[in-house]
Write a protein that holds these residues in place. Structure first.
Motif, short mmCIF file in Angstrom:
data_model
loop_
_atom_site.label_atom_id
_atom_site.label_comp_id
_atom_site.label_asym_id
_atom_site.label_seq_id
_atom_site.Cartn_x
_atom_site.Cartn_y
_atom_site.Cartn_z
N VAL A 101 0.81 -1.21 0.00
CA VAL A 101 0.00 0.00 0.00
C VAL A 101 0.85 1.27 0.00
N GLY A 102 1.93 1.29 0.71
CA GLY A 102 2.75 2.49 0.80
C GLY A 102 3.49 2.84 -0.48
N SER A 103 3.58 1.90 -1.42
CA SER A 103 4.33 2.14 -2.65
C SER A 103 3.46 2.74 -3.75
N GLY A 104 2.18 2.90 -3.49
CA GLY A 104 1.27 3.36 -4.53
C GLY A 104 0.77 2.21 -5.38
N ASP A 105 1.14 0.99 -5.03
CA ASP A 105 0.70 -0.21 -5.73
C ASP A 105 -0.60 -0.69 -5.08
N MET A 106 -1.40 -1.40 -5.82
CA MET A 106 -2.63 -1.95 -5.27
C MET A 106 -2.29 -2.99 -4.20
N PHE B 200 -5.82 2.17 -5.30
CA PHE B 200 -5.01 3.24 -5.87
C PHE B 200 -5.24 3.41 -7.36
N GLY B 201 -6.48 3.19 -7.81
CA GLY B 201 -6.83 3.40 -9.21
C GLY B 201 -6.25 2.35 -10.15
N ALA B 202 -5.94 1.18 -9.64
CA ALA B 202 -5.34 0.13 -10.47
C ALA B 202 -6.28 -0.28 -11.59
N THR B 203 -5.70 -0.69 -12.70
CA THR B 203 -6.49 -1.17 -13.83
C THR B 203 -7.10 -2.53 -13.49
N PRO B 204 -8.15 -2.94 -14.20
CA PRO B 204 -8.73 -4.27 -13.94
C PRO B 204 -7.71 -5.40 -14.08
N GLY B 205 -6.76 -5.27 -15.00
CA GLY B 205 -5.74 -6.31 -15.16
C GLY B 205 -4.87 -6.45 -13.94
N VAL B 206 -4.41 -5.34 -13.38
CA VAL B 206 -3.59 -5.37 -12.16
C VAL B 206 -4.42 -5.90 -11.00
N ALA B 207 -5.67 -5.45 -10.91
CA ALA B 207 -6.55 -5.92 -9.83
C ALA B 207 -6.69 -7.44 -9.89
#
Length: 99
Positions: free
Chosen positions: A23-28, A78-85
């Motif tokens: 979470v702290g890295s801006g990653d989902m 963090f607004g991740a795309t559906p692919g990353v999710a």
């Protein structure tokens, strides 16, 4: 920030806990705690307003592919795309299935 809570019928049981992303890295970030219930409850914190339909579609797709395990999932997207999710969610399911 929007808070979304979704529930889906679970078709399998796992045990354990898993974390994917930071979470702290801006990653989902996805946290999952399995239980022996009948439902997967998903609590999402997102910066993307009106995204409930997108999340429902993603979990419907995952349910049809492999079924969903019972438990509690917490997502900070963090607004991740559906692919990353999808990748992060599948990572926690995979990790817990080998616990």
């Amino acid at each position: 920030m929007e808070q979304i809570t979704l529930s889906f019928p679970a078709s399998r049981s796992l045990s354990g806990r898993a974390l994917a992303g930071v979470v702290g890295s801006g990653d989902m970030e996805v946290l999952f705690t399995a239980d022996q219930g009948q439902t997967l409850t998903v609590e999402i914190t997102t910066s993307v307003d009106n995204s409930t339909g997108r999340w429902n579609a993603l979990f419907d797709r995952l349910s049809k592919l492999n079924g969903l395990p019972s438990g509690l999932m917490t997502i900070h997207d963090f607004g991740a795309t559906p692919g990353v999710a999808r990748i992060r969610i599948e990572q926690v399911f995979e990790e817990v299935s080998h616990a």
